[in-house]
Scaffold this motif. Structure first.
Motif, mmCIF file in Angstrom:
data_model
loop_
_atom_site.group_PDB
_atom_site.id
_atom_site.type_symbol
_atom_site.label_atom_id
_atom_site.label_comp_id
_atom_site.label_asym_id
_atom_site.label_seq_id
_atom_site.Cartn_x
_atom_site.Cartn_y
_atom_site.Cartn_z
ATOM 1 N N SER A 184 0.852 -1.184 0.000
ATOM 2 C CA SER A 184 0.000 0.000 0.000
ATOM 3 C C SER A 184 0.889 1.236 0.000
ATOM 4 C CB SER A 184 -0.901 0.014 1.246
ATOM 5 O OG SER A 184 -1.495 1.299 1.425
ATOM 6 N N LEU A 185 0.694 2.099 -0.998
ATOM 7 C CA LEU A 185 1.414 3.373 -1.060
ATOM 8 C C LEU A 185 0.384 4.490 -1.096
ATOM 9 C CD1 LEU A 185 4.568 4.284 -3.064
ATOM 10 C CD2 LEU A 185 2.569 5.793 -3.171
ATOM 11 N N ILE A 186 0.490 5.427 -0.142
ATOM 12 C CA ILE A 186 -0.514 6.481 -0.006
ATOM 13 C C ILE A 186 0.126 7.842 -0.238
ATOM 14 C CG2 ILE A 186 -2.224 7.552 1.501
ATOM 15 C CD1 ILE A 186 -2.391 4.924 3.038
ATOM 16 N N LEU A 187 -0.314 8.508 -1.293
ATOM 17 C CA LEU A 187 0.132 9.868 -1.600
ATOM 18 C C LEU A 187 -0.734 10.873 -0.850
ATOM 19 C CD1 LEU A 187 0.478 9.401 -5.439
ATOM 20 C CD2 LEU A 187 2.364 10.118 -3.971
ATOM 21 N N GLU A 188 -0.093 11.856 -0.251
ATOM 22 C CA GLU A 188 -0.809 12.922 0.449
ATOM 23 C C GLU A 188 -1.083 14.055 -0.532
ATOM 24 O OE1 GLU A 188 1.594 14.046 3.755
ATOM 25 O OE2 GLU A 188 1.792 11.985 4.486
ATOM 26 N N LEU A 189 -2.364 14.262 -0.859
ATOM 27 C CA LEU A 189 -2.750 15.242 -1.865
ATOM 28 C C LEU A 189 -3.143 16.579 -1.237
ATOM 29 C CD1 LEU A 189 -4.778 12.895 -4.243
ATOM 30 C CD2 LEU A 189 -2.321 13.328 -4.157
ATOM 31 N N ARG A 190 -3.435 17.551 -2.101
ATOM 32 C CA ARG A 190 -3.729 18.908 -1.633
ATOM 33 C C ARG A 190 -5.147 19.366 -1.942
ATOM 34 N NH1 ARG A 190 1.723 21.228 -4.580
ATOM 35 N NH2 ARG A 190 3.268 20.231 -3.196
ATOM 36 N N GLY A 203 -15.420 14.906 -3.158
ATOM 37 C CA GLY A 203 -14.305 14.150 -2.616
ATOM 38 C C GLY A 203 -13.313 13.665 -3.656
ATOM 39 N N LEU A 204 -13.442 14.144 -4.892
ATOM 40 C CA LEU A 204 -12.527 13.753 -5.962
ATOM 41 C C LEU A 204 -11.380 14.748 -6.083
ATOM 42 C CD1 LEU A 204 -15.185 12.767 -8.649
ATOM 43 C CD2 LEU A 204 -13.624 11.199 -7.473
ATOM 44 N N THR A 205 -10.211 14.250 -6.472
ATOM 45 C CA THR A 205 -9.048 15.110 -6.681
ATOM 46 C C THR A 205 -9.303 16.053 -7.846
ATOM 47 O OG1 THR A 205 -7.688 13.242 -5.985
ATOM 48 C CG2 THR A 205 -6.544 15.106 -7.004
ATOM 49 N N LEU A 206 -8.901 17.311 -7.704
ATOM 50 C CA LEU A 206 -9.091 18.268 -8.788
ATOM 51 C C LEU A 206 -8.246 17.867 -9.995
ATOM 52 C CD1 LEU A 206 -9.201 21.708 -6.936
ATOM 53 C CD2 LEU A 206 -11.093 20.242 -7.637
ATOM 54 N N PRO A 207 -8.737 18.160 -11.220
ATOM 55 C CA PRO A 207 -8.049 17.720 -12.446
ATOM 56 C C PRO A 207 -6.591 18.156 -12.530
ATOM 57 C CG PRO A 207 -10.241 18.523 -12.973
ATOM 58 C CD PRO A 207 -10.015 18.832 -11.526
ATOM 59 N N GLU A 208 -6.290 19.364 -12.068
ATOM 60 C CA GLU A 208 -4.913 19.856 -12.162
ATOM 61 C C GLU A 208 -3.956 18.994 -11.350
ATOM 62 O OE1 GLU A 208 -7.535 21.611 -11.318
ATOM 63 O OE2 GLU A 208 -7.823 22.996 -13.019
ATOM 64 N N GLU A 209 -4.388 18.622 -10.150
ATOM 65 C CA GLU A 209 -3.523 17.784 -9.325
ATOM 66 C C GLU A 209 -3.467 16.354 -9.848
ATOM 67 O OE1 GLU A 209 -2.264 17.238 -4.719
ATOM 68 O OE2 GLU A 209 -4.406 17.591 -5.096
ATOM 69 N N SER A 210 -4.558 15.874 -10.386
ATOM 70 C CA SER A 210 -4.559 14.531 -10.972
ATOM 71 C C SER A 210 -3.521 14.422 -12.083
ATOM 72 C CB SER A 210 -5.945 14.188 -11.524
ATOM 73 O OG SER A 210 -6.876 13.998 -10.480
ATOM 74 N N LYS A 211 -3.410 15.477 -12.893
ATOM 75 C CA LYS A 211 -2.424 15.478 -13.973
ATOM 76 C C LYS A 211 -1.000 15.477 -13.431
ATOM 77 C CE LYS A 211 -5.355 17.842 -17.365
ATOM 78 N NZ LYS A 211 -5.531 19.082 -18.170
ATOM 79 N N GLU A 212 -0.802 16.101 -12.264
ATOM 80 C CA GLU A 212 0.535 16.139 -11.671
ATOM 81 C C GLU A 212 0.986 14.781 -11.154
ATOM 82 O OE1 GLU A 212 1.692 19.410 -9.029
ATOM 83 O OE2 GLU A 212 -0.254 20.325 -9.491
ATOM 84 N N TRP A 233 -9.546 9.087 -1.351
ATOM 85 C CA TRP A 233 -10.305 9.311 -0.113
ATOM 86 C C TRP A 233 -9.614 10.394 0.709
ATOM 87 C CZ3 TRP A 233 -9.016 7.765 5.150
ATOM 88 C CH2 TRP A 233 -10.075 7.917 6.059
ATOM 89 N N ARG A 234 -10.370 11.420 1.062
ATOM 90 C CA ARG A 234 -9.896 12.480 1.954
ATOM 91 C C ARG A 234 -8.506 13.007 1.585
ATOM 92 N NH1 ARG A 234 -12.001 11.429 8.170
ATOM 93 N NH2 ARG A 234 -14.158 12.072 7.759
ATOM 94 N N LYS A 235 -8.387 13.505 0.394
ATOM 95 C CA LYS A 235 -7.135 14.099 -0.097
ATOM 96 C C LYS A 235 -5.959 13.119 -0.042
ATOM 97 C CE LYS A 235 -8.274 18.918 0.965
ATOM 98 N NZ LYS A 235 -7.826 20.154 1.658
ATOM 99 N N THR A 236 -6.248 11.863 -0.318
ATOM 100 C CA THR A 236 -5.175 10.876 -0.459
ATOM 101 C C THR A 236 -5.454 10.031 -1.697
ATOM 102 O OG1 THR A 236 -6.282 9.167 0.878
ATOM 103 C CG2 THR A 236 -4.787 10.705 2.034
ATOM 104 N N ARG A 237 -4.383 9.501 -2.276
ATOM 105 C CA ARG A 237 -4.498 8.509 -3.348
ATOM 106 C C ARG A 237 -3.706 7.289 -2.916
ATOM 107 N NH1 ARG A 237 -5.155 9.262 -8.738
ATOM 108 N NH2 ARG A 237 -6.689 10.782 -7.998
ATOM 109 N N GLU A 238 -4.415 6.187 -2.688
ATOM 110 C CA GLU A 238 -3.768 4.953 -2.268
ATOM 111 C C GLU A 238 -3.655 4.011 -3.454
ATOM 112 O OE1 GLU A 238 -3.987 1.526 1.223
ATOM 113 O OE2 GLU A 238 -5.780 2.725 0.787
#
Length: 199
Positions: free
Chosen positions: A94-100, A106-115, A141-146
């Motif tokens: 399991s690798l969990i990225l801490e998003l912004r 509850g979905l990641t914004l497109p700009e950050e998804s592209k990053e 989930w909650r500004k994370t991508r696992e």
């Protein structure tokens, strides 16, 4: 399971790797890790089972956890594996990225998804090299991508992620763990509902 890796990766972009390890019993954790991985290596060497890993096929599922929406793209082809095939991939990474960012759903914004997408794609390619891992799911989930994977040789996967930490190529801070899961109990929340699709 591999707790010291989680501590290191939480500071992978901050230059504070060694400051928080003192007093955490790191020596005993390393001993436990080495013991567990050595047992896995010994088991892998005695098996002659081979099979062609199926290409991933993803199904999006949505649920709620702690009052927040969970979005999971699940590789449902894993639900079709036989028990002897599953035993080859008896570790879960399991690798969990801490998003912004996240929107009102509850979905990641497109700009950050592209990053983060190039990193996620390259990680999957590198982990799957030589058939060492199979993607299980991508969870938002909650500004994370696992990112979840089933792993054949945990030593190889661990070395790969440590090389990412050293190179500091990750677009966001992350934590990770590699846990023994011979009976695939950790996958039930994602795969159990697709068990009836097994041929």
């Amino acid at each position: 399971m591999i707790r010291y890796n989680q501590i290191l990766t939480r500071h992978s972009n901050r230059g504070e790797v060694f400051n928080d390890i003192i007093g955490l019993g790191i020596t005993s954790l390393i001993i436990v890790k080495c013991f567990m991985l050595q047992r896995t290596i010994e088991r892998i060497h005695v098996t002659n089972t081979k099979f062609v890993v199926p290409e991933p096929s993803y199904t999006l599922i949505q649920r709620e956890d702690e009052g927040a929406q969970v979005y999971a793209a699940v590789n449902t082809t894993l639900a079709t594996l036989e028990n002897d095939q599953r035993q080859l991939f008896s570790w879960q990474l399991s690798l969990i990225l801490e998003l912004r960012t996240e929107d009102d759903k509850g979905l990641t914004l497109p700009e950050e998804s592209k990053e983060i997408e190039p990193f996620c794609q390259q990680l999957e390619i590198d982990l799957r090299e030589g058939g060492n891992a199979i993607p299980l799911a991508r969870i938002t989930w909650r500004k994370t991508r696992e990112l979840l994977f089933r792993v054949y040789n945990p030593v190889q996967a661990d070395e790969l992620i440590k090389s990412i930490i050293e190179a500091e190529t990750n677009p966001r801070p992350f934590s990770y763990s590699i846990d023994p899961d011979e009976h695939w109990k950790l996958t039930d929340i994602y795969l159990k509902q697709f068990a009836n699709t097994k041929s």
